[in-house]
Design an enzyme around this catalytic site. Structure first.
Site, PDB file in Angstrom:
ATOM      1  N   GLY A   1      -4.645  10.958  -0.416  1.00 52.61           N
ATOM      2  CA  GLY A   1      -5.309  11.967   0.415  1.00 52.61           C
ATOM      3  C   GLY A   1      -4.878  13.398   0.095  1.00 52.61           C
TER       4      GLY A   1
ATOM      5  N   LYS B   1      -4.163   3.351   9.534  1.00 48.99           N
ATOM      6  CA  LYS B   1      -3.107   2.383   9.210  1.00 48.99           C
ATOM      7  C   LYS B   1      -3.032   1.313  10.307  1.00 48.99           C
ATOM      8  CE  LYS B   1      -0.006   5.062   7.298  1.00 48.99           C
ATOM      9  NZ  LYS B   1      -0.756   5.157   6.032  1.00 48.99           N
TER      10      LYS B   1
ATOM     11  N   LYS C   1       0.856  -1.194   0.000  1.00 52.33           N
ATOM     12  CA  LYS C   1       0.000   0.000   0.000  1.00 52.33           C
ATOM     13  C   LYS C   1       0.888   1.240   0.000  1.00 52.33           C
ATOM     14  CE  LYS C   1      -2.369   3.552   1.718  1.00 52.33           C
ATOM     15  NZ  LYS C   1      -2.058   4.661   2.630  1.00 52.33           N
TER      16      LYS C   1
ATOM     17  N   ASP D   1      -5.861   2.582   3.550  1.00 50.67           N
ATOM     18  CA  ASP D   1      -5.299   1.608   4.504  1.00 50.67           C
ATOM     19  C   ASP D   1      -6.308   0.493   4.772  1.00 50.67           C
ATOM     20  OD1 ASP D   1      -2.979   3.166   4.772  1.00 50.67           O
ATOM     21  OD2 ASP D   1      -3.895   4.388   6.348  1.00 50.67           O
TER      22      ASP D   1
ATOM     23  N   GLY E   1      -0.611   8.390  -0.129  1.00 49.06           N
ATOM     24  CA  GLY E   1      -0.595   9.661  -0.856  1.00 49.06           C
ATOM     25  C   GLY E   1       0.489  10.599  -0.338  1.00 49.06           C
TER      26      GLY E   1
HETATM   27  N1  LIG Z   1       2.920   7.770  16.253  1.00 46.79           N
HETATM   28  C1  LIG Z   1       3.054   8.135  14.974  1.00 46.79           C
HETATM   29  N2  LIG Z   1       4.131   7.705  14.269  1.00 46.79           N
HETATM   30  C2  LIG Z   1       4.313   8.068  12.986  1.00 46.79           C
HETATM   31  N3  LIG Z   1       3.465   8.867  12.298  1.00 46.79           N
HETATM   32  C3  LIG Z   1       2.372   9.325  12.937  1.00 46.79           C
HETATM   33  C4  LIG Z   1       2.117   8.970  14.300  1.00 46.79           C
HETATM   34  N4  LIG Z   1       0.955   9.569  14.679  1.00 46.79           N
HETATM   35  C5  LIG Z   1       0.529  10.270  13.620  1.00 46.79           C
HETATM   36  N5  LIG Z   1       1.361  10.125  12.552  1.00 46.79           N
HETATM   37  C6  LIG Z   1       1.171  10.786  11.259  1.00 46.79           C
HETATM   38  O1  LIG Z   1       0.730   9.819  10.318  1.00 46.79           O
HETATM   39  C7  LIG Z   1       1.255  10.213   9.045  1.00 46.79           C
HETATM   40  C8  LIG Z   1       1.126   9.055   8.083  1.00 46.79           C
HETATM   41  O2  LIG Z   1      -0.231   8.918   7.716  1.00 46.79           O
HETATM   42  P1  LIG Z   1      -0.757   9.540   6.342  1.00 46.79           P
HETATM   43  O3  LIG Z   1      -0.347  10.969   6.247  1.00 46.79           O
HETATM   44  O4  LIG Z   1      -2.182   9.195   6.198  1.00 46.79           O
HETATM   45  O5  LIG Z   1       0.150   8.738   5.340  1.00 46.79           O
HETATM   46  P2  LIG Z   1      -0.160   7.944   3.994  1.00 46.79           P
HETATM   47  O6  LIG Z   1      -0.640   8.973   3.013  1.00 46.79           O
HETATM   48  O7  LIG Z   1       1.181   7.365   3.649  1.00 46.79           O
HETATM   49  O8  LIG Z   1      -1.192   6.905   4.290  1.00 46.79           O
HETATM   50  C9  LIG Z   1       2.663  10.660   9.375  1.00 46.79           C
HETATM   51  O9  LIG Z   1       3.221  11.492   8.383  1.00 46.79           O
HETATM   52  C10 LIG Z   1       2.455  11.374  10.696  1.00 46.79           C
HETATM   53  O10 LIG Z   1       2.209  12.751  10.473  1.00 46.79           O
HETATM   54  C1  LIG Z   2     -12.405   7.675   3.739  1.00 43.44           C
HETATM   55  C2  LIG Z   2     -11.073   8.260   3.450  1.00 43.44           C
HETATM   56  O1  LIG Z   2     -10.441   8.834   4.327  1.00 43.44           O
HETATM   57  N1  LIG Z   2     -10.611   8.103   2.201  1.00 43.44           N
HETATM   58  C3  LIG Z   2      -9.343   8.621   1.774  1.00 43.44           C
HETATM   59  C4  LIG Z   2      -8.920   7.886   0.499  1.00 43.44           C
HETATM   60  C5  LIG Z   2      -7.503   8.177   0.101  1.00 43.44           C
HETATM   61  C6  LIG Z   2      -6.494   7.679   1.123  1.00 43.44           C
HETATM   62  O2  LIG Z   2      -6.767   6.928   2.028  1.00 43.44           O
HETATM   63  O3  LIG Z   2      -5.232   8.174   0.885  1.00 43.44           O
HETATM   64  P1  LIG Z   2      -3.965   8.091   1.846  1.00 43.44           P
HETATM   65  O4  LIG Z   2      -3.497   6.685   1.846  1.00 43.44           O
HETATM   66  O5  LIG Z   2      -3.009   9.005   1.183  1.00 43.44           O
HETATM   67  O6  LIG Z   2      -4.354   8.566   3.214  1.00 43.44           O
HETATM   68  C7  LIG Z   2      -9.444  10.150   1.490  1.00 43.44           C
HETATM   69  O7  LIG Z   2     -10.493  10.621   1.059  1.00 43.44           O
HETATM   70  O8  LIG Z   2      -8.423  10.842   1.689  1.00 43.44           O
END
Ligand SMILES: Nc1ncnc2c1ncn2[C@@H]1O[C@H](COP(=O)(O)OP(=O)(O)O)[C@@H](O)[C@H]1O
Ligand SMILES: CC(=O)N[C@@H](CCC(=O)OP(=O)(O)O)C(=O)O
Length: 262
Positions: free
Chosen positions: A41, A214, A7, A160, A10
């Protein structure tokens, strides 16, 4: 045939090093077949800002009105999915981009939460036959997390959560590629975690924002008996190949208690 699900978040899609795409190409030639599922996202947020549509997150999940849903589908299944496919083609990989809507790859129902999130769904079924038929023809599926129900309604699935559903349906290890080196506490990467510790870290607000879905996805996989789930840094050169080779990088979650710290 056995599989690994990767996975890609974004948070790093626009910054992935070439070694990530070389690693996918290398993995695609091996016996254990990779499947890529992606998020996007920040791309959705950026288009919503341009369209002057407000957006908010509740525990890492985006509130999804009809307008937000249309935008999410456009960004995820359109621009981001095709950008990744083209990058993979450039690296010699036979990549096929599909959304969860195509062939009802990801079947959805509304996600039940205390606060209504609109068109946020959860995966209620995966068309594994479609994934496997692509892999049998040596195509690497690149999947966007928009799902569909029997009425033809699209649902926005957190990537996720979608990755966990895919990994569970294929009984495959899952690697989360993100912009941090793993789960961090006091600035340090926690190298391994149990389900219990994950729940405690969410309760203590150490795990927040995008890390919540996640870790929820990790917990769902562990509960379903998936042997290995890891969160690794996509910005580190060759992190994917190293993790796939069993190197202990990032945060690894095992379902066997004896491997777990604390
Ligand atoms: N305990 C933690 N450890 C690491 N990252 C964390 C934690 N709590 C929150 N985060 C946040 O989660 C982010 C990752 O999630 P997200 O931005 O949704 O990433 P992705 O787009 O890769 O799914 C990190 O950049 C950080 O800002
Ligand atoms: C319901 C929900 O939150 N959907 C996400 C889908 C994209 C996503 O999950 O992207 P990342 O892996 O970059 O976070 C959104 O709209 O942002």
């Amino acid at each position: 045939m056995s599989y690994i699900v990767i996975k890609c978040g974004g948070s790093i899609i626009e910054r992935l090093p070439n070694s990530f795409f070389q690693s996918l190409q290398e993995l695609s030639k091996r016996e254990i077949k990779p499947i890529l599922i992606h998020g996007g996202g920040p791309g959705i947020t950026s288009l919503l800002e341009k369209l002057e549509v407000e957006t908010k997150f509740v525990n890492g999940l985006r509130y999804t009105s009809e307008e937000v849903l249309d935008t999410a589908e456009m960004v995820l299944s359109g621009s981001i999915n095709k950008k990744l496919v083209k990058k993979m083609i450039e690296h010699g990989t036979k990549a096929v981009g599909i959304s969860g809507v195509d062939g009802m790859l990801l079947k959805a129902k509304q996600l039940e939460t205390t606060e209504s999130l609109g068109f946020v769904g959860e995966v209620s079924g995966v068309n594994t036959e479609l994934v496997i038929s692509l892999l049998k023809k040596d195509f690497l599926p690149v999947i966007s997390p928009i799902a569909v129900d029997e009425k033809g309604q699209s649902w926005n699935i957190n990537a996720d959560h979608a990755a966990a559903a895919l990994a569970k349906s294929l009984n495959a290890p899952l690697f989360f590629i993100t912009d941090v080196p793993g789960v961090l506490k006091d600035g340090k990467t926690i190298t391994s975690l149990s389900s219990r510790e994950c729940i405690e870290l969410i309760g203590a607000s150490v795990i927040t924002g995008g890390m919540i879905p996640k870790v929820e996805a990790v917990l769902a996989c562990l509960e379903a008996g998936i042997e290995q789930v890891s969160i690794i840094n996509g910005l580190e050169e060759n992190s994917l190949l190293r993790a796939a080779a069993g190197e202990n990088i990032g945060t690894t979650f095992y379902n066997k208690e004896e491997f777990i710290n604390g």
